[in-house]
Design a protein around this motif. Structure first.
Motif, PDB file in Angstrom:
ATOM      1  N   GLY A 136       0.815  -1.204   0.000  1.00  0.00           N
ATOM      2  CA  GLY A 136       0.000   0.000   0.000  1.00  0.00           C
ATOM      3  C   GLY A 136       0.849   1.256   0.000  1.00  0.00           C
ATOM      4  N   TYR A 137       0.163   2.411   0.040  1.00  0.00           N
ATOM      5  CA  TYR A 137       0.832   3.705   0.022  1.00  0.00           C
ATOM      6  C   TYR A 137       0.312   4.568   1.167  1.00  0.00           C
ATOM      7  CZ  TYR A 137       2.424   2.442  -4.663  1.00  0.00           C
ATOM      8  OH  TYR A 137       3.011   1.802  -5.724  1.00  0.00           O
ATOM      9  N   GLY A 138       1.230   5.299   1.797  1.00  0.00           N
ATOM     10  CA  GLY A 138       0.831   6.225   2.842  1.00  0.00           C
ATOM     11  C   GLY A 138       0.460   5.573   4.151  1.00  0.00           C
ATOM     12  N   CYS A 139       0.879   4.329   4.372  1.00  0.00           N
ATOM     13  CA  CYS A 139       0.582   3.663   5.638  1.00  0.00           C
ATOM     14  C   CYS A 139       1.286   4.395   6.783  1.00  0.00           C
ATOM     15  CB  CYS A 139       1.054   2.207   5.615  1.00  0.00           C
ATOM     16  SG  CYS A 139       0.167   1.141   4.462  1.00  0.00           S
ATOM     17  N   LEU A 140       0.676   4.354   7.958  1.00  0.00           N
ATOM     18  CA  LEU A 140       1.236   5.020   9.123  1.00  0.00           C
ATOM     19  C   LEU A 140       2.673   4.592   9.382  1.00  0.00           C
ATOM     20  CD1 LEU A 140       0.923   6.825  11.637  1.00  0.00           C
ATOM     21  CD2 LEU A 140      -0.088   4.842  12.817  1.00  0.00           C
ATOM     22  N   GLU A 141       3.013   3.323   9.156  1.00  0.00           N
ATOM     23  CA  GLU A 141       4.359   2.863   9.465  1.00  0.00           C
ATOM     24  C   GLU A 141       5.413   3.410   8.512  1.00  0.00           C
ATOM     25  OE1 GLU A 141       5.481  -1.447   7.636  1.00  0.00           O
ATOM     26  OE2 GLU A 141       4.284  -1.498   9.468  1.00  0.00           O
ATOM     27  N   THR A 142       4.998   3.986   7.377  1.00  0.00           N
ATOM     28  CA  THR A 142       5.980   4.651   6.513  1.00  0.00           C
ATOM     29  C   THR A 142       6.431   5.972   7.125  1.00  0.00           C
ATOM     30  OG1 THR A 142       4.347   5.874   5.172  1.00  0.00           O
ATOM     31  CG2 THR A 142       4.908   3.627   4.469  1.00  0.00           C
ATOM     32  N   ILE A 143       5.761   6.410   8.194  1.00  0.00           N
ATOM     33  CA  ILE A 143       6.134   7.617   8.931  1.00  0.00           C
ATOM     34  C   ILE A 143       6.579   7.247  10.340  1.00  0.00           C
ATOM     35  CG2 ILE A 143       5.272   9.778   9.922  1.00  0.00           C
ATOM     36  CD1 ILE A 143       3.278   9.849   7.519  1.00  0.00           C
ATOM     37  N   ALA A 144       5.706   6.558  11.080  1.00  0.00           N
ATOM     38  CA  ALA A 144       5.943   6.245  12.493  1.00  0.00           C
ATOM     39  C   ALA A 144       6.634   4.893  12.632  1.00  0.00           C
ATOM     40  CB  ALA A 144       4.625   6.256  13.267  1.00  0.00           C
ATOM     41  N   SER A 145       7.921   4.877  12.363  1.00  0.00           N
ATOM     42  CA  SER A 145       8.761   3.687  12.513  1.00  0.00           C
ATOM     43  C   SER A 145      10.204   4.150  12.374  1.00  0.00           C
ATOM     44  CB  SER A 145       8.447   2.638  11.428  1.00  0.00           C
ATOM     45  OG  SER A 145       8.771   3.141  10.145  1.00  0.00           O
ATOM     46  N   ALA A 146      11.130   3.305  12.746  1.00  0.00           N
ATOM     47  CA  ALA A 146      12.538   3.657  12.533  1.00  0.00           C
ATOM     48  C   ALA A 146      12.823   3.816  11.043  1.00  0.00           C
ATOM     49  CB  ALA A 146      13.432   2.581  13.141  1.00  0.00           C
ATOM     50  N   THR A 147      12.200   2.967  10.234  1.00  0.00           N
ATOM     51  CA  THR A 147      12.357   3.064   8.784  1.00  0.00           C
ATOM     52  C   THR A 147      11.797   4.376   8.265  1.00  0.00           C
ATOM     53  OG1 THR A 147      12.152   0.657   8.645  1.00  0.00           O
ATOM     54  CG2 THR A 147      11.869   1.900   6.608  1.00  0.00           C
ATOM     55  N   GLY A 148      10.631   4.766   8.785  1.00  0.00           N
ATOM     56  CA  GLY A 148      10.007   6.014   8.372  1.00  0.00           C
ATOM     57  C   GLY A 148      10.827   7.226   8.759  1.00  0.00           C
ATOM     58  N   ILE A 149      11.366   7.221   9.973  1.00  0.00           N
ATOM     59  CA  ILE A 149      12.203   8.339  10.430  1.00  0.00           C
ATOM     60  C   ILE A 149      13.442   8.451   9.560  1.00  0.00           C
ATOM     61  CG2 ILE A 149      13.638   9.156  12.351  1.00  0.00           C
ATOM     62  CD1 ILE A 149      11.525   7.812  14.218  1.00  0.00           C
ATOM     63  N   ALA A 150      14.052   7.317   9.231  1.00  0.00           N
ATOM     64  CA  ALA A 150      15.231   7.322   8.359  1.00  0.00           C
ATOM     65  C   ALA A 150      14.880   7.883   6.984  1.00  0.00           C
ATOM     66  CB  ALA A 150      15.792   5.912   8.236  1.00  0.00           C
ATOM     67  N   ARG A 151      13.729   7.476   6.451  1.00  0.00           N
ATOM     68  CA  ARG A 151      13.321   7.977   5.131  1.00  0.00           C
ATOM     69  C   ARG A 151      13.094   9.482   5.164  1.00  0.00           C
ATOM     70  NH1 ARG A 151       8.739   9.471   3.036  1.00  0.00           N
ATOM     71  NH2 ARG A 151       7.519   8.729   4.809  1.00  0.00           N
ATOM     72  N   LEU A 152      12.412   9.964   6.191  1.00  0.00           N
ATOM     73  CA  LEU A 152      12.157  11.404   6.309  1.00  0.00           C
ATOM     74  C   LEU A 152      13.466  12.167   6.467  1.00  0.00           C
ATOM     75  CD1 LEU A 152       9.074  11.210   8.706  1.00  0.00           C
ATOM     76  CD2 LEU A 152       9.035  11.957   6.307  1.00  0.00           C
ATOM     77  N   GLY A 153      14.410  11.582   7.217  1.00  0.00           N
ATOM     78  CA  GLY A 153      15.708  12.224   7.371  1.00  0.00           C
ATOM     79  C   GLY A 153      16.474  12.287   6.072  1.00  0.00           C
ATOM     80  N   ALA A 154      16.455  11.194   5.301  1.00  0.00           N
ATOM     81  CA  ALA A 154      17.151  11.162   4.014  1.00  0.00           C
ATOM     82  C   ALA A 154      16.559  12.178   3.046  1.00  0.00           C
ATOM     83  CB  ALA A 154      17.082   9.754   3.426  1.00  0.00           C
ATOM     84  N   GLU A 155      15.229  12.297   3.058  1.00  0.00           N
ATOM     85  CA  GLU A 155      14.576  13.273   2.188  1.00  0.00           C
ATOM     86  C   GLU A 155      14.958  14.690   2.575  1.00  0.00           C
ATOM     87  OE1 GLU A 155      10.421  12.463   2.426  1.00  0.00           O
ATOM     88  OE2 GLU A 155      10.524  10.643   1.191  1.00  0.00           O
ATOM     89  N   ALA A 156      14.984  14.956   3.882  1.00  0.00           N
ATOM     90  CA  ALA A 156      15.352  16.291   4.346  1.00  0.00           C
ATOM     91  C   ALA A 156      16.804  16.613   4.010  1.00  0.00           C
ATOM     92  CB  ALA A 156      15.118  16.401   5.855  1.00  0.00           C
ATOM     93  N   ALA A 157      17.683  15.617   4.161  1.00  0.00           N
ATOM     94  CA  ALA A 157      19.097  15.832   3.844  1.00  0.00           C
ATOM     95  C   ALA A 157      19.285  16.089   2.347  1.00  0.00           C
ATOM     96  CB  ALA A 157      19.913  14.627   4.286  1.00  0.00           C
ATOM     97  N   ASP A 197      28.607   5.568   6.111  1.00  0.00           N
ATOM     98  CA  ASP A 197      28.470   4.767   4.893  1.00  0.00           C
ATOM     99  C   ASP A 197      27.492   5.386   3.897  1.00  0.00           C
ATOM    100  OD1 ASP A 197      26.054   4.339   6.122  1.00  0.00           O
ATOM    101  OD2 ASP A 197      26.248   2.167   6.270  1.00  0.00           O
ATOM    102  N   GLY A 198      27.032   6.604   4.200  1.00  0.00           N
ATOM    103  CA  GLY A 198      26.125   7.279   3.288  1.00  0.00           C
ATOM    104  C   GLY A 198      24.677   6.880   3.427  1.00  0.00           C
ATOM    105  N   ARG A 199      24.392   5.920   4.303  1.00  0.00           N
ATOM    106  CA  ARG A 199      23.018   5.466   4.507  1.00  0.00           C
ATOM    107  C   ARG A 199      22.487   6.049   5.817  1.00  0.00           C
ATOM    108  NH1 ARG A 199      20.951   1.217   7.427  1.00  0.00           N
ATOM    109  NH2 ARG A 199      18.905   0.444   6.757  1.00  0.00           N
ATOM    110  N   ILE A 200      21.517   6.908   5.723  1.00  0.00           N
ATOM    111  CA  ILE A 200      20.992   7.593   6.901  1.00  0.00           C
ATOM    112  C   ILE A 200      20.030   6.679   7.660  1.00  0.00           C
ATOM    113  CG2 ILE A 200      19.520   9.503   7.659  1.00  0.00           C
ATOM    114  CD1 ILE A 200      20.772  11.143   5.388  1.00  0.00           C
ATOM    115  N   THR A 201      20.210   6.595   8.963  1.00  0.00           N
ATOM    116  CA  THR A 201      19.360   5.784   9.820  1.00  0.00           C
ATOM    117  C   THR A 201      18.563   6.680  10.762  1.00  0.00           C
ATOM    118  OG1 THR A 201      20.990   5.581  11.607  1.00  0.00           O
ATOM    119  CG2 THR A 201      21.125   3.973   9.796  1.00  0.00           C
ATOM    120  N   ALA A 202      17.609   6.074  11.470  1.00  0.00           N
ATOM    121  CA  ALA A 202      16.840   6.828  12.464  1.00  0.00           C
ATOM    122  C   ALA A 202      17.768   7.360  13.554  1.00  0.00           C
ATOM    123  CB  ALA A 202      15.762   5.935  13.068  1.00  0.00           C
ATOM    124  N   ARG A 203      18.791   6.606  13.899  1.00  0.00           N
ATOM    125  CA  ARG A 203      19.736   7.082  14.911  1.00  0.00           C
ATOM    126  C   ARG A 203      20.496   8.315  14.428  1.00  0.00           C
ATOM    127  NH1 ARG A 203      22.330   6.312  19.475  1.00  0.00           N
ATOM    128  NH2 ARG A 203      24.580   6.661  19.600  1.00  0.00           N
TER     129      ARG A 203
END
Length: 321
Positions: A185-206, A218-224
């Protein structure tokens, strides 16, 4: 000298943890390892390499910390939809598992009874037996890791739903958001509220230049990485946690009105952000929930061991049926 031990297992989309418990159900040792998914993203009903590795690591843990002890039973938390009666992982999107007879496969390898249930219910059971929810009757538990899901305890009993699928809040859609989820699916809550989601939002912002100090060796942004940037004073990184907390809080408010829980417990890897995440989550719920007595919003007391405690208590409970 331990004569008998139990094992708790917490399978995650990124890492799997194993805990060894003695006769008094004290955690004596634990190990974690990367969850091997050589078939991913192709679905499988027989993740043989992973199951073989898990069995080997369990035997090694017992041999190292309880040589000569009898392994009594194993309890496991598995993400996604689970048939606990028959021990089958019906659908775990972050593992790409479908109809995997986990309990039977692992029991054959280990030679002892193996019991499985949804990982968040196992997490909740651990917190109820030995953690933040001990002595509480009505609680909502949420884990934010590779994915996101919830569990509900009502009057001291776990609520499984009609077919055992209760708690899959992570696949409720967030209006206006369209990131692809592993469920298809698309736009599921876990694409935002998860460690994966936080990493994705961070990568987009960067990528958009909004977090200039956000970087990873290593060039891969994580939630940490996003967390460390926020703690270093980066306002855009802190905004990501505020957005995640507020989005999750908005979804949970409906559940709070419906269930009137005593508390909401947040676990999983992203919960390590503490008040950076819990503060906005709490504010979102309290701002919308109109009744005077509001649920406490707290981090899991057992940290990443909650699923291990829950697995062992679940195995003992099922074994006594």
């Amino acid at each position: 000298m331990m004569n008998q031990v139990h094992i708790g297992v917490d399978i995650g989309g990124t890492n799997t943890a194993i805990g060894l418990f003695d006769q008094e159900l004290a955690l004596r040792a634990k190990r974690s390892f990367a969850t091997s998914l050589p078939h991913y993203p192709g679905k499988t009903d027989r993740p043989i390499p992973f199951l073989d590795e898990l069995a080997e690591r369990i035997f090694r843990l017992v041999g190292e910390h309880a040589p000569g002890a009898k392994l009594a039973a194993v309890g496991m938390g598995v993400p996604g939809r689970v048939d606990p009666v028959n021990g089958i992982a019906l659908a775990a999107s972050n593992l790409a598992w479908a109809n995997v007879p986990v309990a039977a496969e692992m029991s054959e390898r280990l030679g002892v009874p193996v019991y499985i249930d949804n990982d968040v219910r196992i997490f909740m059971l651990g917190e109820a037996m030995a953690g933040a929810a001990k002595g509480s009757g009505s609680v909502i538990g949420v884990t934010l890791g590779t994915g996101m899901a919830a569990a509900v305890m009502v009057d001291g009993k776990m609520w499984e739903g009609h077919r055992g699928f209760a708690g899959e809040l992570g696949h409720d859609q967030v209006p206006g958001y369209h990131a692809r989820c592993n469920c298809g699916g698309y736009g599921c809550l876990e694409t935002i509220a998860s460690a994966t989601g936080i990493a994705r939002l961070g990568a987009e912002a960067a990528a958009n230049g909004r977090i200039p100090f956000l970087h990873s060796p290593d060039g891969r942004i994580t939630a940490r990485d996003v967390y460390l940037a926020a703690m270093a004073g980066d306002s855009a990184a802190a905004d990501i946690f505020r957005f995640v907390g507020a989005t999750l809080g908005s979804k949970l408010t409906t559940a709070v009105y419906l269930l009137n829980p005593e508390m909401i417990i947040v676990g999983g890897g992203a919960a390590a952000a503490g008040e950076l995440l819990l503060g906005p989550l709490r504010e979102a719920i309290y701002g919308k929930y109109r009744f005077e007595v509001k649920p406490a919003v707290v981090a899991a007391a057992l940290g990443d061991s909650a699923g291990l405690y829950g697995g062992v208590h679940y195995a003992i409970g099922r074994g006594s049926e």
